[in-house]
Design a protein around this motif. Structure first.
Motif, PDB file in Angstrom:
ATOM      1  N   ASP A  22      25.488   6.432  19.808  1.00 58.28           N
ATOM      2  CA  ASP A  22      24.268   7.180  20.106  1.00 58.28           C
ATOM      3  C   ASP A  22      24.418   8.632  19.686  1.00 58.28           C
ATOM      4  O   ASP A  22      23.455   9.250  19.216  1.00 58.28           O
ATOM      5  N   ASN A  23      25.595   9.184  19.874  1.00 55.35           N
ATOM      6  CA  ASN A  23      25.845  10.580  19.516  1.00 55.35           C
ATOM      7  C   ASN A  23      27.323  10.754  19.193  1.00 55.35           C
ATOM      8  O   ASN A  23      28.186  10.277  19.924  1.00 55.35           O
ATOM      9  N   LEU A  24      27.614  11.418  18.079  1.00 53.09           N
ATOM     10  CA  LEU A  24      28.987  11.701  17.678  1.00 53.09           C
ATOM     11  C   LEU A  24      29.051  13.147  17.212  1.00 53.09           C
ATOM     12  O   LEU A  24      28.353  13.542  16.276  1.00 53.09           O
ATOM     13  N   GLN A  25      29.897  13.936  17.877  1.00 51.66           N
ATOM     14  CA  GLN A  25      29.992  15.358  17.561  1.00 51.66           C
ATOM     15  C   GLN A  25      31.442  15.763  17.381  1.00 51.66           C
ATOM     16  O   GLN A  25      32.323  15.316  18.112  1.00 51.66           O
ATOM     17  N   ALA A  26      31.672  16.614  16.398  1.00 54.18           N
ATOM     18  CA  ALA A  26      33.008  17.150  16.143  1.00 54.18           C
ATOM     19  C   ALA A  26      32.967  18.663  16.309  1.00 54.18           C
ATOM     20  O   ALA A  26      32.036  19.328  15.842  1.00 54.18           O
TER      21      ALA A  26
ATOM     22  N   LEU B 119      29.254   4.208  22.171  1.00 55.30           N
ATOM     23  CA  LEU B 119      30.028   3.697  21.043  1.00 55.30           C
ATOM     24  C   LEU B 119      30.087   2.171  21.091  1.00 55.30           C
ATOM     25  O   LEU B 119      30.259   1.576  22.152  1.00 55.30           O
ATOM     26  N   SER B 120      29.960   1.537  19.929  1.00 55.11           N
ATOM     27  CA  SER B 120      30.061   0.075  19.862  1.00 55.11           C
ATOM     28  C   SER B 120      30.575  -0.346  18.501  1.00 55.11           C
ATOM     29  O   SER B 120      30.461   0.398  17.523  1.00 55.11           O
TER      30      SER B 120
ATOM     31  N   ALA C 172      31.673   1.125  24.459  1.00 56.61           N
ATOM     32  CA  ALA C 172      32.211   2.121  25.390  1.00 56.61           C
ATOM     33  C   ALA C 172      31.127   3.143  25.696  1.00 56.61           C
ATOM     34  O   ALA C 172      30.414   3.588  24.790  1.00 56.61           O
ATOM     35  N   GLY C 173      31.012   3.488  26.969  1.00 56.62           N
ATOM     36  CA  GLY C 173      30.009   4.467  27.350  1.00 56.62           C
ATOM     37  C   GLY C 173      30.288   5.826  26.752  1.00 56.62           C
ATOM     38  O   GLY C 173      29.376   6.539  26.334  1.00 56.62           O
ATOM     39  N   LYS C 174      31.565   6.185  26.686  1.00 59.12           N
ATOM     40  CA  LYS C 174      31.938   7.478  26.125  1.00 59.12           C
ATOM     41  C   LYS C 174      33.377   7.423  25.632  1.00 59.12           C
ATOM     42  O   LYS C 174      34.185   6.617  26.109  1.00 59.12           O
TER      43      LYS C 174
ATOM     44  N   PHE D  35      38.651   7.348  27.134  1.00 54.18           N
ATOM     45  CA  PHE D  35      37.418   6.567  26.978  1.00 54.18           C
ATOM     46  C   PHE D  35      37.024   6.025  28.339  1.00 54.18           C
ATOM     47  O   PHE D  35      37.850   5.901  29.250  1.00 54.18           O
ATOM     48  N   GLY D  36      35.744   5.723  28.484  1.00 54.81           N
ATOM     49  CA  GLY D  36      35.240   5.216  29.751  1.00 54.81           C
ATOM     50  C   GLY D  36      34.318   4.034  29.543  1.00 54.81           C
ATOM     51  O   GLY D  36      33.611   3.936  28.524  1.00 54.81           O
ATOM     52  N   ASP D  37      34.333   3.119  30.485  1.00 54.84           N
ATOM     53  CA  ASP D  37      33.473   1.923  30.447  1.00 54.84           C
ATOM     54  C   ASP D  37      33.667   1.127  29.157  1.00 54.84           C
ATOM     55  O   ASP D  37      32.700   0.673  28.536  1.00 54.84           O
ATOM     56  N   LEU D  38      34.925   0.945  28.764  1.00 60.21           N
ATOM     57  CA  LEU D  38      35.225   0.137  27.580  1.00 60.21           C
ATOM     58  C   LEU D  38      35.134  -1.339  27.949  1.00 60.21           C
ATOM     59  O   LEU D  38      35.807  -1.802  28.869  1.00 60.21           O
ATOM     60  N   GLU D  39      34.316  -2.058  27.223  1.00 58.76           N
ATOM     61  CA  GLU D  39      34.177  -3.501  27.403  1.00 58.76           C
ATOM     62  C   GLU D  39      34.536  -4.188  26.090  1.00 58.76           C
ATOM     63  O   GLU D  39      33.931  -3.912  25.056  1.00 58.76           O
ATOM     64  N   ILE D  40      35.543  -5.046  26.141  1.00 65.05           N
ATOM     65  CA  ILE D  40      35.986  -5.794  24.969  1.00 65.05           C
ATOM     66  C   ILE D  40      35.417  -7.201  25.051  1.00 65.05           C
ATOM     67  O   ILE D  40      35.616  -7.903  26.045  1.00 65.05           O
ATOM     68  N   ASP D  41      34.697  -7.598  24.025  1.00 64.17           N
ATOM     69  CA  ASP D  41      34.055  -8.909  24.035  1.00 64.17           C
ATOM     70  C   ASP D  41      35.106 -10.014  24.022  1.00 64.17           C
ATOM     71  O   ASP D  41      36.084  -9.950  23.281  1.00 64.17           O
ATOM     72  N   ALA D  42      34.897 -11.033  24.852  1.00 65.80           N
ATOM     73  CA  ALA D  42      35.871 -12.119  24.964  1.00 65.80           C
ATOM     74  C   ALA D  42      36.080 -12.836  23.631  1.00 65.80           C
ATOM     75  O   ALA D  42      37.193 -13.268  23.318  1.00 65.80           O
ATOM     76  N   ASP D  43      35.024 -12.966  22.825  1.00 60.22           N
ATOM     77  CA  ASP D  43      35.155 -13.654  21.536  1.00 60.22           C
ATOM     78  C   ASP D  43      36.082 -12.900  20.584  1.00 60.22           C
ATOM     79  O   ASP D  43      36.652 -13.489  19.664  1.00 60.22           O
ATOM     80  N   ALA D  44      36.236 -11.594  20.802  1.00 57.64           N
ATOM     81  CA  ALA D  44      37.091 -10.793  19.921  1.00 57.64           C
ATOM     82  C   ALA D  44      38.562 -10.950  20.250  1.00 57.64           C
ATOM     83  O   ALA D  44      39.416 -10.594  19.436  1.00 57.64           O
ATOM     84  N   ILE D  45      38.881 -11.481  21.427  1.00 56.54           N
ATOM     85  CA  ILE D  45      40.281 -11.644  21.847  1.00 56.54           C
ATOM     86  C   ILE D  45      40.554 -13.094  22.265  1.00 56.54           C
ATOM     87  O   ILE D  45      41.261 -13.349  23.238  1.00 56.54           O
TER      88      ILE D  45
END
Length: 332
Positions: A130-134, A153-154, A171-173, A191-201
Motif C-alpha cells: 500500500d505504501n513504501l517509503q525510503a 505488504l504482500s 504483513a501489516g507493516k 515486521f508485524g502481522d506476518l501471515e504465511i500462506d499454508a500452501d507456500a510451506i
C-alpha cells in the motif's frame, strides 16, 4: 537638517545593498539548481546508455526533474531492469524522490508497486504494498543511514503461463534500517502481522507472527558493491532476534560465523517465553515431530515460564545446553 534626515539616505543604501545581495544570491542559487537538474538528466542518460552497451536494458520512464525553487524532485512513471545474459528481470511502478532545500542530504523516496522479479533458481514473484517509503541520510563515501518502511505488504508467485498464482505472505507493516558503523554494517528491522500462506510451506500452519532484529554484519562496509556469492568467511553479531505470536516468544542473541570450509560456529543464548505456547506453534508447523516437541518443551516448562539456555555450534556440531542436536551441513 535633522539627524533623522541624515540617517534616511544611509538606510536606503543599506536596503538597496541588501536587496541586491538577495537578488544575486537567488540568481546563483537558481543557476546552481538548473545546472544540477541538467546534470542529473545527462548522468541518468549516460548510465542507461552504458548499461545498454553491456546488454542490459534499464529504464526510468518519463524521467522528470522538478521542484524549483524550494525542493529538488526526481520522478519516473516506472522502473525496469533486464539482464538477458544472467536471465534477471525486475520492474516496478512509479518512483518519486524529494529533497527539501532545508535538508538537501536527506531525500525521501516513494515507490509504487507491484515489484515483479525473475531470477534464476527462483519462481517469478509479484510483491505489492500500500505504501513504501525510503529515507536516506546522504554522505561520502557511503550514506549514513538507509531506512525503508512498508505498509500492506504482500507477495505471491507470478507465473508466466496460465496457471494460478500462489499466495505467499502478507504483513501489516515492515521496516528496516542499514547504517555503517566503522567497518561494520548495522541492521535494525521489524515486521508485524506476518501471515504465511499454508500452501507456500507445504500445507503447514503458522499463526500471525511479529518479529524484530538488531544485527551487525562484521566487515559489512567492505562487502558493499562486491558480488558476494558465498556465506563462507562471514560473521554476524546478533544483539537481538525476537519472534513472537500471542504469549509465545523466542529471543536469540550472540555471535555466529561461517569459516572457510562452510562450517558454522555460534555461541547463542535462547530465551523462551511461555514454552507450552511455543510448543503448540511448532507442533502445528512440524506435525511429524509433534510428540518430541511437546515432550521437550514440557521439560523446559519445568524451568519456569521464561527459561533460557545456550545454543552452541562448534565446527558444525550443535548442542542445546548439554543436549547434542547433531551436525549442521557446511553452507555455501
Amino acid at each position: 537638517m535633522t539627524s533623522s534626515d541624515e540617517r534616511q539616505p544611509g538606510n536606503r543604501r543599506r536596503l538597496w545593498w541588501l536587496a541586491t545581495f538577495i537578488l544575486v544570491l537567488f540568481a546563483v542559487y537558481s543557476a546552481g539548481w538548473f545546472y544540477l537538474a541538467n546534470r542529473v538528466r545527462s548522468e541518468a542518460g549516460k548510465v542507461v546508455a552504458t548499461l545498454n552497451k553491456s546488454g542490459i536494458e534499464a529504464g526510468c520512464a518519463n524521467l522528470q526533474v522538478g521542484g524549483y525553487p524550494l525542493s529538488f524532485t526526481l520522478s519516473c512513471d516506472s522502473l525496469a531492469y533486464e539482464d538477458d545474459a544472467k536471465n534477471i528481470a525486475a520492474s516496478a511502478g512509479s518512483f518519486n524522490a524529494v529533497a527539501q532545500i532545508v535538508h538537501p542530504l536527506s531525500p525521501v523516496a516513494n515507490l509504487r508497486g507491484p515489484l515483479r522479479t525473475s531470477v534464476p533458481g527462483m519462481m517469478p514473484l509479484w510483491i505489492d504494498w500500500d505504501n513504501l517509503q525510503a529515507n536516506v541520510k546522504l554522505w561520502y563515501p557511503l550514506p549514513r543511514r538507509v531506512a525503508l518502511q512498508a505498509e500492506g505488504l504482500s507477495g505471491q508467485t507470478d507465473p508466466a503461463d496460465d496457471t494460478d498464482p500462489v499466495e505467499l505472505f502478507s504483513a501489516g507493516k515492515a521496516s528496516g534500517q542499514l547504517q555503517p558503523n566503522n567497518g561494520d554494517l548495522d541492521y535494525v528491522g521489524s515486521f508485524g502481522d506476518l501471515e504465511i500462506d499454508a500452501d507456500a510451506i507445504g500445507g503447514r500452519v503458522l499463526p500471525a507472527l511479529d518479529a524484530s532484529g538488531d544485527v551487525t554484519l562484521k566487515n559489512g562496509v567492505a562487502l558493499i558493491g562486491t558480488q558476494v556469492k558465498s556465506l563462507r568467511g562471514q560473521r554476524i553479531e546478533i544483539r537481538n532476534l525476537d519472534l513472537s505470536s500471542g504469549t509465545a516468544r523466542v529471543t536469540v542473541s550472540g555471535p555466529l560465523s561461517v569459516d572457510a570450509e562452510g562450517l558454522v560456529d555460534a555461541d547463542l543464548m535462547i530465551r523462551i517465553k511461555d514454552p507450552k505456547a511455543v510448543a503448540s506453534i511448532l507442533a502445528g508447523a512440524i506435525p511429524e515431530q509433534k510428540n518430541a516437541i511437546e515432550q521437550g518443551f514440557g521439560a523446559l516448562a519445568l524451568l519456569g515460564s521464561e527459561p533460557s539456555m545456550p545454543l552452541k555450534v562448534i565446527k558444525g556440531k550443535a548442542s542445546l545446553g548439554f543436549i547434542p542436536l547433531g551436525k549442521i551441513k557446511p553452507v555455501n
